[in-house]
Design an enzyme around this catalytic site. Structure first.
Site, PDB file in Angstrom:
ATOM      1  N   ILE A  69       0.848  -1.182   0.000  1.00  0.00           N
ATOM      2  CA  ILE A  69       0.000   0.000   0.000  1.00  0.00           C
ATOM      3  C   ILE A  69       0.897   1.250   0.000  1.00  0.00           C
ATOM      4  CG2 ILE A  69      -2.000   1.129   1.064  1.00  0.00           C
ATOM      5  CD1 ILE A  69      -2.496  -1.481   2.634  1.00  0.00           C
ATOM      6  N   PRO A  70       1.585   1.500  -1.121  1.00  0.00           N
ATOM      7  CA  PRO A  70       2.423   2.699  -1.168  1.00  0.00           C
ATOM      8  C   PRO A  70       1.551   3.953  -1.060  1.00  0.00           C
ATOM      9  CG  PRO A  70       2.329   1.640  -3.335  1.00  0.00           C
ATOM     10  CD  PRO A  70       1.610   0.753  -2.375  1.00  0.00           C
ATOM     11  N   HIS A  71       2.011   4.917  -0.256  1.00  0.00           N
ATOM     12  CA  HIS A  71       1.211   6.115  -0.043  1.00  0.00           C
ATOM     13  C   HIS A  71       2.097   7.295   0.332  1.00  0.00           C
ATOM     14  CE1 HIS A  71       1.565   4.090   3.876  1.00  0.00           C
ATOM     15  NE2 HIS A  71       1.582   5.310   4.388  1.00  0.00           N
ATOM     16  N   ALA A  72       1.567   8.474   0.122  1.00  0.00           N
ATOM     17  CA  ALA A  72       2.276   9.694   0.510  1.00  0.00           C
ATOM     18  C   ALA A  72       1.308  10.858   0.536  1.00  0.00           C
ATOM     19  CB  ALA A  72       3.400   9.992  -0.476  1.00  0.00           C
ATOM     20  N   LEU A 107      -2.128   5.299  -2.477  1.00  0.00           N
ATOM     21  CA  LEU A 107      -2.931   6.388  -1.934  1.00  0.00           C
ATOM     22  C   LEU A 107      -2.134   7.685  -1.943  1.00  0.00           C
ATOM     23  CD1 LEU A 107      -4.183   4.662   1.346  1.00  0.00           C
ATOM     24  CD2 LEU A 107      -5.403   4.830  -0.811  1.00  0.00           C
TER      25      LEU A 107
END
Length: 159
Positions: A69-72, A107
């Site tokens: 779930i890569p997110h920033a 996300l």
């Protein structure tokens, strides 16, 4: 208040067959898919890739069992947006269990709305803990099939 995955996943940005072969390339491909829908400006694309890469350096968002779930946060994003990518062959992503990742949910969220992304992370991780759902997702061949599965999971009719 709970959040539905279909509230933030951009249907047109879903990538049913990720072409990338590395962690960095996956991040770039998913950000590019959001850019292709106009949800990410071309001028922000590289900075968003860097923001996600910086977040990954703090600790992999590969949570195990083939899921990441890569997110920033990024100031160019007015509201929570995301996409889903499927890599049937799996991609090395420095996951907690060291297994390759097949399912990616990216996300992006506004810095002034951190609660939103926490609720989204909770919704995504709850859904992706469901082994049967993940297996069905991996069988999907098109963005529309993936969207249909997300709608079913959210208990709504596909729109």
């Amino acid at each position: 208040m709970s959040i539905r995955i279909t509230d933030f996943v951009i249907r047109e940005a879903i990538v049913p067959g990720i072409h990338a072969g590395t962690k960095d390339a996956v991040i770039r491909e998913l950000v590019a898919s959001l850019k292709s829908t106009g949800k990410v400006a071309e001028s922000d694309e590289e900075n968003i890739v860097k923001a996600i890469t910086r977040r990954e350096q703090l600790g992999s968002t590969g949570i195990g069992r083939g899921v990441a779930i890569p997110h920033a946060k990024h100031e160019s994003v007015g509201k929570l947006i995301g996409t889903v990518g499927i890599a049937p062959a799996g991609i090395a992503f420095e996951s907690l269990d060291n297994d390759p990742v097949n399912i990616f949910v990216m996300l992006l969220y506004a810095p002034e709305r951190p609660g939103e992304h926490l609720r989204a992370l909770e919704a995504v991780s709850r859904l992706l803990r469901d082994e049967k759902f993940c297996q069905t997702l991996l069988q999907a061949k098109t963005g529309d099939e993936i969207w249909q599965l997300l709608c079913e999971a959210d208990g709504i009719a596909a729109r």
